[in-house]
Design an enzyme around this catalytic site. Structure first.
Site, PDB file in Angstrom:
ATOM      1  N   CYS B  87       5.373   3.018  15.109  1.00  0.00           N
ATOM      2  CA  CYS B  87       5.598   4.463  16.614  1.00  0.00           C
ATOM      3  C   CYS B  87       4.320   5.134  16.871  1.00  0.00           C
ATOM      4  O   CYS B  87       3.861   4.193  17.794  1.00  0.00           O
ATOM      5  CB  CYS B  87       6.478   5.728  15.147  1.00  0.00           C
ATOM      6  SG  CYS B  87       7.191   7.131  17.221  1.00  0.00           S
ATOM      7  N   HIS B 204      10.714   3.664  11.599  1.00  0.00           N
ATOM      8  CA  HIS B 204       9.954   3.801  10.708  1.00  0.00           C
ATOM      9  C   HIS B 204      10.526   3.209   9.586  1.00  0.00           C
ATOM     10  O   HIS B 204      11.569   3.875   8.751  1.00  0.00           O
ATOM     11  CB  HIS B 204       9.722   5.027  10.752  1.00  0.00           C
ATOM     12  CG  HIS B 204       9.602   5.893  11.786  1.00  0.00           C
ATOM     13  ND1 HIS B 204       8.279   6.527  11.848  1.00  0.00           N
ATOM     14  CD2 HIS B 204       9.583   6.326  13.074  1.00  0.00           C
ATOM     15  CE1 HIS B 204       7.884   7.456  12.781  1.00  0.00           C
ATOM     16  NE2 HIS B 204       8.229   7.134  13.520  1.00  0.00           N
ATOM     17  N   GLU B 206       8.316   3.440   6.505  1.00  0.00           N
ATOM     18  CA  GLU B 206       8.482   4.510   5.377  1.00  0.00           C
ATOM     19  C   GLU B 206       9.416   4.920   5.343  1.00  0.00           C
ATOM     20  O   GLU B 206       9.870   6.130   4.235  1.00  0.00           O
ATOM     21  CB  GLU B 206       6.787   4.603   6.014  1.00  0.00           C
ATOM     22  CG  GLU B 206       7.148   6.517   7.011  1.00  0.00           C
ATOM     23  CD  GLU B 206       7.153   5.738   7.887  1.00  0.00           C
ATOM     24  OE1 GLU B 206       7.114   4.334   8.541  1.00  0.00           O
ATOM     25  OE2 GLU B 206       7.235   6.557   9.242  1.00  0.00           O
TER      26      GLU B 206
END
Lengths: 97, 244
Positions: B87, B204, B206
């Site tokens: 990002c 994302h 994560e």
């Protein structure tokens, strides 16, 4: 010292979503005759009088603008009239309201 | 066990998520690297997390790309180390010139916070090497400036060189305009450098590394990098691409 104004805009043809949103806002206020809006940014830097145009272009190229999507124009103090405003011709102000 | 460096800039805000996934979920060493750091010594891989580094002043990622730590990131990348930008981390890598292209504001004129599917377009990177070509991953996005853009000749060169790593797609893996959340050219969701070791993507991973969060597809990227690093440590790995 001199104040140099750098006006950065998206290159023609590069989508300006911010400009579109502002355009929608103007239309919502009833300004139907506005047919296009592009939004850029203005950066004023204070530098020694003798600063070369090339040095300022380098600042734009390396950092202040993203040359892939943006272009810039540079205005020096002497480009402006005594009021500090740009000498770029402007339309006369409307009277009243 | 590998040692990941998570670079933290003022106003990074996904750094804790990255630390959590790599340290707690996957059990690796994590070094939190401040933006003023001059070295990444001892780190096996680097992650630039999401957020709004330096407030995204001037342009998203522009100021962060000139931070002191980026000299070390640049050297780490040049030496072939795996670097992942997520990002805002992707935007920083673009602004740093470590990845090709630029980000524009989303064409939908809105911040997009939703879950998307992306299709793996290249397995020639550490982060995708153990994935399949065409594999579909489900991950969240949250950005206002994720509209990937590259001028015509640059885009052609990126495509030709196989540097598009992820494309937005539907659940079946079809790359369609409707699956594009932000107007990105050719549905590009992630790209890599010519050598393949530097990867950036808007989704994302994560935030999609535990089933509890609705998807654990994201951990595949980190696990792939770990496998790639293990192979490299055994000196069995061939260069990712001919050039290096």
């Amino acid at each position: 010292m001199a104040t140099v104004r750098i006006v950065i805009t998206l290159k023609p043809g590069v989508l300006d979503a911010q400009g579109q949103a502002v355009h929608q806002g103007l239309r919502a206020l009833g300004y139907e005759t506005v047919s296009g809006v592009r939004v850029g940014k203005c950066i004023e830097i204070t530098v020694p009088d003798q600063t070369a145009r090339d040095d300022i272009d380098a600042m734009c190229e390396r950092f202040l603008a993203n040359p892939l999507i943006e272009e810039w124009r540079i205005e020096r103090d002497q480009d402006r009239d005594g009021t500090g405003r740009s000498r770029v011709p402007v339309l006369p102000r409307s009277q009243g309201s | 066990m590998m040692r990941f460096g998570i670079v933290i800039f003022p106003a990074s805000n996904c750094d804790r998520d990255c630390v959590h996934v790599l340290r707690t979920v996957l059990g690796h060493d994590v070094e939190e690297v401040w933006h003023e750091a001059g070295s990444l010594d001892g780190v096996d891989a680097v992650v630039l997390p999401g957020g709004f580094a330096y407030g995204d002043y001037l342009r998203a990622g522009a100021v962060a790309a000139r931070a002191p730590v980026m000299t070390a990131v640049r050297a780490f990348a040049r030496a072939g180390g795996p670097v992942l930008g997520v990002c805002n981390g992707f935007q920083i890598l673009l602004e740093a010139g470590l990845l090709p292209g630029a980000m524009l504001r989303n064409d939908v004129l809105r911040f997009r916070c939703t879950t998307v599917h992306v299709r793996v377009e290249s397995t020639q990177t550490p982060f995708t090497r153990s994935l399949r070509d065409g594999q579909v991953l489900r991950m969240p996005i949250a950005h206002g400036e994720g509209n990937y853009f590259a001028p015509g000749a640059m885009l052609a060169a990126i495509e030709e060189a196989g540097q598009v790593v992820f494309r937005y797609c539907d659940a079946q893996g079809r790359v369609l305009p409707d699956a594009n959340p932000n107007g990105s050219i050719r549905n590009v969701a992630g790209v890599c450098n010519p050598a393949g070791n530097v990867v950036g993507l808007m989704p994302h991973p994560e935030r999609a590394s535990e089933e509890l969060l609705g998807s654990d597809d994201g951990r595949l990227l980190f696990e792939s990098a770990v496998m790639w690093l293990e192979t490299r440590k055994r000196s069995l790995v061939t260069p990712l691409r001919g050039s290096r």
